[in-house]
Write a protein that holds these residues in place. Structure first.
Motif, short mmCIF file in Angstrom:
data_model
loop_
_atom_site.label_atom_id
_atom_site.label_comp_id
_atom_site.label_asym_id
_atom_site.label_seq_id
_atom_site.Cartn_x
_atom_site.Cartn_y
_atom_site.Cartn_z
N ARG A 99 -10.57 6.64 -4.37
CA ARG A 99 -9.07 6.15 -4.61
C ARG A 99 -8.68 5.24 -3.49
NH1 ARG A 99 -9.83 8.59 -8.28
NH2 ARG A 99 -8.72 10.36 -9.57
N PRO A 100 -9.21 4.01 -3.63
CA PRO A 100 -8.96 3.03 -2.55
C PRO A 100 -7.67 2.45 -2.50
CG PRO A 100 -10.13 2.08 -4.36
CD PRO A 100 -10.28 3.68 -4.55
N LYS A 101 -7.00 2.44 -3.73
CA LYS A 101 -5.54 1.83 -3.73
C LYS A 101 -4.52 2.99 -3.23
CE LYS A 101 -6.26 -2.13 -5.51
NZ LYS A 101 -6.14 -3.50 -4.72
N LEU A 102 -4.85 4.29 -3.35
CA LEU A 102 -4.03 5.44 -2.79
C LEU A 102 -4.17 5.10 -1.34
CD1 LEU A 102 -2.34 7.83 -3.05
CD2 LEU A 102 -4.63 9.22 -3.12
N GLN A 103 -5.40 4.99 -0.76
CA GLN A 103 -5.45 4.98 0.59
C GLN A 103 -4.91 3.80 1.15
OE1 GLN A 103 -6.80 7.59 2.33
NE2 GLN A 103 -7.15 8.59 0.14
N GLU A 104 -4.93 2.64 0.55
CA GLU A 104 -4.19 1.68 0.89
C GLU A 104 -2.60 1.67 0.93
OE1 GLU A 104 -4.93 -2.14 -0.89
OE2 GLU A 104 -7.09 -1.67 -0.98
N ALA A 105 -2.12 2.41 -0.19
CA ALA A 105 -0.83 2.83 -0.22
C ALA A 105 -0.23 3.54 0.95
CB ALA A 105 -0.49 3.33 -1.60
N LEU A 106 -1.08 4.72 1.39
CA LEU A 106 -0.82 5.49 2.36
C LEU A 106 -0.65 5.02 3.78
CD1 LEU A 106 -2.68 8.65 0.99
CD2 LEU A 106 -0.27 8.41 0.99
N GLN A 107 -1.67 4.00 3.86
CA GLN A 107 -1.77 3.40 5.28
C GLN A 107 -0.71 2.32 5.53
OE1 GLN A 107 -5.58 1.28 5.20
NE2 GLN A 107 -6.75 3.35 5.33
N LEU A 108 -0.23 1.66 4.21
CA LEU A 108 0.98 0.90 4.52
C LEU A 108 2.41 1.78 4.65
CD1 LEU A 108 1.84 -1.89 4.51
CD2 LEU A 108 2.19 -1.82 1.77
N CYS A 109 2.10 2.88 4.01
CA CYS A 109 3.38 3.88 4.20
C CYS A 109 3.57 4.27 5.62
CB CYS A 109 3.43 4.97 3.41
SG CYS A 109 3.87 4.83 1.55
N LYS A 110 2.53 4.39 6.25
CA LYS A 110 2.55 4.87 7.71
C LYS A 110 2.68 3.89 8.68
CE LYS A 110 -1.33 7.32 7.52
NZ LYS A 110 -2.46 8.22 7.80
N ALA A 111 2.35 2.61 8.09
CA ALA A 111 2.59 1.36 9.12
C ALA A 111 4.14 1.04 9.14
CB ALA A 111 1.55 0.39 8.46
N THR A 112 4.66 1.22 7.82
CA THR A 112 5.97 0.75 7.51
C THR A 112 7.23 1.87 7.82
OG1 THR A 112 6.04 0.67 5.07
CG2 THR A 112 5.07 -1.19 6.31
N GLY A 113 6.74 2.98 7.77
CA GLY A 113 7.76 4.06 7.64
C GLY A 113 8.19 4.21 6.30
N ALA A 114 7.62 3.60 5.32
CA ALA A 114 8.21 3.64 4.00
C ALA A 114 7.64 5.10 2.99
CB ALA A 114 7.55 2.68 3.10
N THR A 115 8.49 5.48 2.21
CA THR A 115 8.27 6.47 1.54
C THR A 115 7.12 6.22 0.27
OG1 THR A 115 10.21 7.62 2.03
CG2 THR A 115 9.01 8.49 -0.04
N LEU A 116 6.34 6.85 -0.02
CA LEU A 116 5.54 6.68 -1.31
C LEU A 116 6.07 7.36 -2.70
CD1 LEU A 116 2.53 5.77 -2.21
CD2 LEU A 116 1.68 8.00 -2.03
N LEU A 117 6.24 6.69 -3.51
CA LEU A 117 6.67 7.14 -4.91
C LEU A 117 5.42 7.00 -5.64
CD1 LEU A 117 9.91 4.68 -5.64
CD2 LEU A 117 9.88 7.14 -4.94
#
Length: 227
Positions: free
Chosen positions: A57-75
Motif C-alpha cells: 500500500r505505497p499510497k497509503l504509506q505516503e498519505a500517513l507520512q504526510l498526515c504526520k508531517a503536516t498534522g492533517a487528518t486522514l480521510l
C-alpha cells in the motif's frame, strides 16, 4: 462540521475501475459530503489501485507520512470496504495518525484493532481451507497442475494468452476513456488540452498515472480507431 487540514485516501481494486472513475467518484462524493461546510483544507488526495489480496500500500504509506508531517487528518472514504484488509487496518492502527472514516465516523483505534484481528483470522482460515482442499484432492488421486504447461508448446500458448489478455485490457481501458475524450475533441480541444482536462478530473492513465500526456490521449484515440 469539519475543520482543520485533511488528506483523503481512496482505493479501488483494478486499473479499469481507476481509469473509468467507477468507485472513485462515489468515494469522492462521500468525502465531499463529509467536508460540506466548515473551515477546512484538503491538502492532497491519494488514490490506490490495488487488489485487496495484496499487502503493498505505497499510497497509503505516503498519505500517513504526510498526515504526520503536516498534522492533517486522514480521510478514508470507505472503511467498510477495507474491513477484511488486515494489512491496511494494522498499518492504520500503528501509524499514530489521526483519521476519520466518513462511512463509519465513530470508528476509533479500538474499533480498528478489533477489525484487524478479525481480518487476520479470516485470512488464516481461508488459507487453511485452501490447503485442506488441495490435500483432499491429492488424496483422491487428482493431479494438481497441468504438465503440458511445462513444455515449449505450453509456454508459447501461455505467452500468446498473455498478449491477448494485455490487448483486451488495453481495449477495455480505451473504450472507457474515449467516452470522455470524444466530447472534448468535439469542442476543438488539442491533445495537450484534453490531457490537461483528464489529469484535472483525476482520470488515471492505463499505467495508473495521475498525469496524462498528449501522447497517451493519442494512443487511446488510435486504439479505438483500430478496433
Amino acid at each position: 462540521m469539519a475543520t482543520g487540514k485533511y488528506i483523503s485516501y481512496l482505493r479501488v481494486s483494478t486499473s479499469r475501475q481507476g481509469a473509468s472513475g467507477l468507485g472513485l467518484e462515489a468515494q469522492r462524493t462521500n468525502i465531499d459530503n463529509y467536508l460540506n461546510g466548515g473551515q477546512w483544507t484538503l491538502l492532497k488526495e491519494y488514490v490506490e489501485i490495488e487488489s485487496g489480496k495484496k499487502d503493498d500500500r505505497p499510497k497509503l504509506q505516503e498519505a500517513l507520512q504526510l498526515c504526520k508531517a503536516t498534522g492533517a487528518t486522514l480521510l478514508i472514504a470507505k472503511l467498510d470496504r477495507l474491513s477484511r484488509d488486515a494489512h491496511f487496518l494494522i498499518g492504520l492502527q500503528k501509524s499514530g495518525a489521526n483519521f476519520v472514516a466518513v462511512d463509519m465516523p465513530t470508528a476509533n483505534e479500538l474499533t480498528i484493532g478489533i477489525m484487524a484481528l478479525v481480518a487476520q483470522e479470516e485470512r488464516r482460515a481461508i488459507s487453511r481451507r485452501t490447503i485442506d482442499a488441495l490435500a483432499a484432492a491429492k488424496a483422491r488421486g487428482v493431479k494438481l497442475g497441468n504438465p503440458d504447461n511445462l513444455t515449449i508448446a505450453g509456454a508459447e500458448r501461455g505467452r500468446i494468452a498473455g498478449v491477448k489478455s494485455i490487448k483486451s485490457k488495453a481495449d477495455v481501458f480505451a473504450k472507457d476513456c474515449i467516452e470522455r475524450i470524444i466530447p472534448l475533441r468535439a469542442e476543438g480541444l488539442s491533445l495537450h488540452a484534453i490531457a490537461r482536462v483528464l489529469s484535472k478530473e483525476g482520470i488515471l492513465t492505463a499505467r495508473g498515472k495521475a498525469v496524462w500526456t498528449a501522447c497517451a490521449v493519442k494512443n487511446v484515440i488510435e486504439r479505438i480507431e483500430g478496433l
